[in-house]
Design an enzyme around this catalytic site. Structure first.
Site, PDB file in Angstrom:
ATOM      1  N   ASN A   9       0.857  -1.191   0.000  1.00 39.38           N
ATOM      2  CA  ASN A   9       0.000   0.000   0.000  1.00 39.38           C
ATOM      3  C   ASN A   9       0.894   1.242   0.000  1.00 39.38           C
ATOM      4  O   ASN A   9       1.708   1.416   0.920  1.00 39.38           O
ATOM      5  CB  ASN A   9      -0.906  -0.051   1.238  1.00 39.38           C
ATOM      6  N   HIS A  12       0.936   6.226   1.793  1.00 36.98           N
ATOM      7  CA  HIS A  12       1.678   7.193   2.620  1.00 36.98           C
ATOM      8  C   HIS A  12       2.885   7.790   1.904  1.00 36.98           C
ATOM      9  O   HIS A  12       3.461   8.762   2.394  1.00 36.98           O
ATOM     10  CB  HIS A  12       1.986   6.598   3.990  1.00 36.98           C
ATOM     11  N   HIS A  45      -5.668   3.689  -1.715  1.00 38.67           N
ATOM     12  CA  HIS A  45      -6.992   4.001  -1.170  1.00 38.67           C
ATOM     13  C   HIS A  45      -7.387   5.395  -1.643  1.00 38.67           C
ATOM     14  O   HIS A  45      -6.781   6.387  -1.235  1.00 38.67           O
ATOM     15  CB  HIS A  45      -6.909   3.950   0.365  1.00 38.67           C
ATOM     16  N   ARG A  47      -9.557   7.962  -1.019  1.00 42.31           N
ATOM     17  CA  ARG A  47     -10.501   8.383   0.029  1.00 42.31           C
ATOM     18  C   ARG A  47     -11.403   9.493  -0.487  1.00 42.31           C
ATOM     19  O   ARG A  47     -11.008  10.268  -1.357  1.00 42.31           O
ATOM     20  CB  ARG A  47      -9.730   8.875   1.256  1.00 42.31           C
ATOM     21  N   ARG A  51      -7.211  12.737   0.792  1.00 40.57           N
ATOM     22  CA  ARG A  51      -6.117  13.245   1.622  1.00 40.57           C
ATOM     23  C   ARG A  51      -4.740  12.753   1.182  1.00 40.57           C
ATOM     24  O   ARG A  51      -3.750  13.363   1.487  1.00 40.57           O
ATOM     25  CB  ARG A  51      -6.352  12.895   3.094  1.00 40.57           C
ATOM     26  N   GLU A  72      -8.680   0.469  -2.861  1.00 40.35           N
ATOM     27  CA  GLU A  72      -9.546   0.509  -1.675  1.00 40.35           C
ATOM     28  C   GLU A  72     -10.449   1.724  -1.799  1.00 40.35           C
ATOM     29  O   GLU A  72      -9.980   2.812  -2.151  1.00 40.35           O
ATOM     30  CB  GLU A  72      -8.705   0.667  -0.404  1.00 40.35           C
ATOM     31  N   THR A 103      -8.417   3.742   8.365  1.00 40.85           N
ATOM     32  CA  THR A 103      -9.662   2.970   8.364  1.00 40.85           C
ATOM     33  C   THR A 103      -9.787   2.229   9.692  1.00 40.85           C
ATOM     34  O   THR A 103      -9.064   1.269   9.943  1.00 40.85           O
ATOM     35  CB  THR A 103      -9.663   1.967   7.188  1.00 40.85           C
ATOM     36  N   GLU A 153     -11.027  -9.170   3.109  1.00 38.90           N
ATOM     37  CA  GLU A 153      -9.765  -8.809   3.757  1.00 38.90           C
ATOM     38  C   GLU A 153     -10.081  -8.659   5.236  1.00 38.90           C
ATOM     39  O   GLU A 153     -10.917  -7.833   5.628  1.00 38.90           O
ATOM     40  CB  GLU A 153      -9.201  -7.508   3.182  1.00 38.90           C
ATOM     41  N   HIS A 192      -3.763  -4.248   7.760  1.00 39.71           N
ATOM     42  CA  HIS A 192      -3.910  -3.050   8.592  1.00 39.71           C
ATOM     43  C   HIS A 192      -3.048  -3.142   9.853  1.00 39.71           C
ATOM     44  O   HIS A 192      -3.206  -4.070  10.643  1.00 39.71           O
ATOM     45  CB  HIS A 192      -5.359  -2.780   9.008  1.00 39.71           C
TER      46      HIS A 192
HETATM   47  N1  PXP Z   1      -5.900  -2.865   4.119  1.00 37.71           N
HETATM   48  C1  PXP Z   1      -6.880  -1.923   4.147  1.00 37.71           C
HETATM   49  C2  PXP Z   1      -8.250  -2.325   3.709  1.00 37.71           C
HETATM   50  C3  PXP Z   1      -6.598  -0.601   4.552  1.00 37.71           C
HETATM   51  O1  PXP Z   1      -7.593   0.317   4.573  1.00 37.71           O
HETATM   52  C4  PXP Z   1      -5.274  -0.268   4.877  1.00 37.71           C
HETATM   53  C5  PXP Z   1      -4.939   1.150   5.237  1.00 37.71           C
HETATM   54  O2  PXP Z   1      -5.196   1.970   4.154  1.00 37.71           O
HETATM   55  C6  PXP Z   1      -4.296  -1.271   4.821  1.00 37.71           C
HETATM   56  C7  PXP Z   1      -4.632  -2.566   4.453  1.00 37.71           C
HETATM   57  C8  PXP Z   1      -2.852  -0.993   5.128  1.00 37.71           C
HETATM   58  O3  PXP Z   1      -2.708  -0.649   6.470  1.00 37.71           O
HETATM   59  P1  PXP Z   1      -1.302  -0.139   6.987  1.00 37.71           P
HETATM   60  O4  PXP Z   1      -0.979   1.113   6.250  1.00 37.71           O
HETATM   61  O5  PXP Z   1      -1.539   0.072   8.455  1.00 37.71           O
HETATM   62  O6  PXP Z   1      -0.301  -1.223   6.700  1.00 37.71           O
END
Ligand code: PXP
Length: 239
Positions: A9, A12, A45, A47, A51, A72, A103, A153, A192
């Site tokens: 992901n 960030h 994601h 959003r 953001r 996402e 999330t 998930e 997550h």
């Molecule tokens: N899976 C989903 C569905 C999420 O919403 C997120 C955060 O955007 C993640 C995985 C990844 O989480 P993290 O950034 O804490 O590894």
């Protein structure tokens, strides 16, 4: 048993860019390096508040990714329209609250069947595989199967924050949910709050398909670079 796949992901990396309103770091390049390091897919994601990931990122990445795009998104008509246009390989439907840092909870698939069903049908018909981001809860798994989602998930946020007896309960809940989901014909991903340090107890969940991990990979990349950070996470989950 197949090796667990890693979805990286990159939200960030976009957070860093948006913090200054500039055009770097280049997300296409971040994704390319993550793929080069062995990522099986790239997760973003989009959003409602935009953001971090922007609409243009979704389109640019769709053209350039060589692995799978996992988008996402909330069940929001504007974002659904973009998803139908872009047709990502996978779409993970998540709940969204404007003020949350990330999330925070799972999708209430059981309580929102009537709202989710037409969206899942439209996205599926358009060629995307739909996943529902749910808590490790049998009722939610049954709803996901009933709604025809091929994937779920499992939300590992509660696990990532737990300690002591609660931690044991969360691990058991994730193992139970994965096994139950598989008996319902669901393919099971998780994600997550996962880090190289806390991921180990989830690795012996049978037939876990993909772990979607972002924040800790991007944070570690500040020290070692994105390729090395992805490689280290891959080694941690496929040991
Ligand atoms: N899976 C989903 C569905 C999420 O919403 C997120 C955060 O955007 C993640 C995985 C990844 O989480 P993290 O950034 O804490 O590894």
């Amino acid at each position: 048993m197949d090796l667990i796949k890693l979805g990286v992901n990159i939200d960030h990396a976009a957070t860093l860019r948006q913090a200054r309103g500039v055009d770097y770091p280049n997300l296409v390049e971040i994704a390319r390096l993550a793929e080069k390091a062995g990522a099986h897919g790239i997760t973003i994601h989009l959003r409602e508040d935009r953001r971090h990931i922007q609409d243009a990122d979704v389109y640019a990445l769709r053209k350039t990714l060589t692995t799978r795009m996992n988008l996402e998104m909330a069940n929001n008509p504007d974002v659904v329209r973009i998803a139908l246009d872009v047709c990502p390989n996978e779409i993970c439907l998540v709940p969204e609250r404007r003020q949350e840092l990330t999330t925070e909870g799972g999708l209430d698939a059981a309580g929102q069947r009537d709202l989710l069903r037409p969206t899942i049908e439209a996205l599926t018909k358009n060629g995307s595989e739909v996943s529902l981001f749910i808590a490790p809860d049998r009722k939610q798994l049954e709803a996901a199967a009933d709604l025809g989602a091929p994937y779920v998930e499992l939300h590992t946020g509660a696990y990532a924050n737990a300690t002591g007896d609660e931690l044991k309960r969360e691990i058991e809940a994730l193992h139970d949910a994965a096994a139950y989901g598989q008996t319902l014909g669901l393919r099971v991903n998780a994600g997550h709050g996962l880090t190289m340090t806390n991921v180990a107890p989830l690795l012996d969940i049978p037939n876990l398909d993909t772990l979607n991990i972002g924040h800790s990979i991007i944070a570690h990349a500040l020290f070692v670079g994105i390729e090395q950070s992805v490689r280290e996470m891959l080694a941690a989950i496929q040991r």
